[in-house]
Design a protein around this motif. Structure first.
Motif, mmCIF file in Angstrom:
data_model
loop_
_atom_site.group_PDB
_atom_site.id
_atom_site.type_symbol
_atom_site.label_atom_id
_atom_site.label_comp_id
_atom_site.label_asym_id
_atom_site.label_seq_id
_atom_site.Cartn_x
_atom_site.Cartn_y
_atom_site.Cartn_z
ATOM 1 N N ALA A 1 0.812 -1.227 0.000
ATOM 2 C CA ALA A 1 0.000 0.000 0.000
ATOM 3 C C ALA A 1 0.845 1.275 0.000
ATOM 4 O O ALA A 1 0.552 2.226 0.714
ATOM 5 C CB ALA A 1 -0.984 -0.009 1.162
ATOM 6 N N VAL A 2 1.892 1.285 -0.823
ATOM 7 C CA VAL A 2 2.699 2.488 -0.959
ATOM 8 C C VAL A 2 1.881 3.513 -1.748
ATOM 9 O O VAL A 2 1.469 3.237 -2.881
ATOM 10 C CB VAL A 2 4.034 2.192 -1.676
ATOM 11 N N PRO A 3 1.615 4.668 -1.179
ATOM 12 C CA PRO A 3 0.800 5.662 -1.886
ATOM 13 C C PRO A 3 1.512 6.239 -3.098
ATOM 14 O O PRO A 3 2.733 6.407 -3.088
ATOM 15 C CB PRO A 3 0.545 6.734 -0.825
ATOM 16 N N GLY A 4 0.729 6.502 -4.133
ATOM 17 C CA GLY A 4 1.274 7.121 -5.325
ATOM 18 C C GLY A 4 1.610 6.155 -6.441
ATOM 19 O O GLY A 4 1.841 6.565 -7.570
ATOM 20 N N ILE A 5 1.635 4.865 -6.144
ATOM 21 C CA ILE A 5 1.849 3.852 -7.175
ATOM 22 C C ILE A 5 0.479 3.254 -7.476
ATOM 23 O O ILE A 5 -0.072 2.509 -6.679
ATOM 24 C CB ILE A 5 2.820 2.741 -6.721
ATOM 25 N N GLU A 6 -0.066 3.612 -8.633
ATOM 26 C CA GLU A 6 -1.425 3.191 -8.962
ATOM 27 C C GLU A 6 -1.476 1.882 -9.733
ATOM 28 O O GLU A 6 -2.352 1.059 -9.494
ATOM 29 C CB GLU A 6 -2.133 4.310 -9.734
ATOM 30 N N ALA A 7 -0.583 1.689 -10.694
ATOM 31 C CA ALA A 7 -0.479 0.440 -11.464
ATOM 32 C C ALA A 7 -1.806 0.009 -12.065
ATOM 33 O O ALA A 7 -2.244 -1.113 -11.892
ATOM 34 C CB ALA A 7 0.121 -0.659 -10.584
ATOM 35 N N GLU A 8 -2.428 0.915 -12.791
ATOM 36 C CA GLU A 8 -3.749 0.651 -13.364
ATOM 37 C C GLU A 8 -3.778 -0.550 -14.303
ATOM 38 O O GLU A 8 -4.790 -1.222 -14.402
ATOM 39 C CB GLU A 8 -4.269 1.899 -14.075
ATOM 40 N N CYS A 9 -2.686 -0.835 -15.003
ATOM 41 C CA CYS A 9 -2.678 -1.963 -15.943
ATOM 42 C C CYS A 9 -2.244 -3.267 -15.283
ATOM 43 O O CYS A 9 -2.190 -4.300 -15.934
ATOM 44 C CB CYS A 9 -1.797 -1.658 -17.150
#
Length: 106
Positions: free
Chosen positions: A32-40
């Motif tokens: 749950a590191v904020p800022g890494i979204e990794a949508e794909c």
């Protein structure tokens, strides 16, 4: 195992123990590191896992392949140390790796 330190844009540090063979992105999501979204989901089909590799680590991490470079065109504020974290594989050689999370993702 390798220790990875993610530094958020506000300076907050997140230290993670990462298994070899996983990616820097997978470990960010898992922890749950904020800022890494990794949508794909790590398919190198977006730029929402963009990070800046700390200067001391750029040689060890290596440079982006052609497909990753193409996707980095869509990232926010690309720098010479920019990488997509889904393309950086964890190994013992990366123990102590430091990456910086950009202010925002694409």
């Amino acid at each position: 195992m390798a220790k990875i330190t993610y530094i958020a844009n506000d300076g907050t540090k997140f230290e993670v123990e990462a298994e070899n063979g996983t990616t820097v992105m997978e470990n960010a999501i898992k922890n749950a590191v904020p800022g890494i979204e990794a949508e794909c989901g790590g398919a190198c089909a977006c730029a929402t896992c963009h990070v800046y590799v700390d200067d001391a680590w750029t040689d060890k991490v290596g440079s982006a392949e052609a497909m990753e470079e193409d996707m980095l065109d869509f990232a926010y504020e690309v720098k010479p140390t920019s990488r997509l974290s889904c393309q950086v594989k964890v190994s013992d050689d990366l123990d102590g790796l430091i990456v910086h999370v950009p202010e925002r993702q694409a």
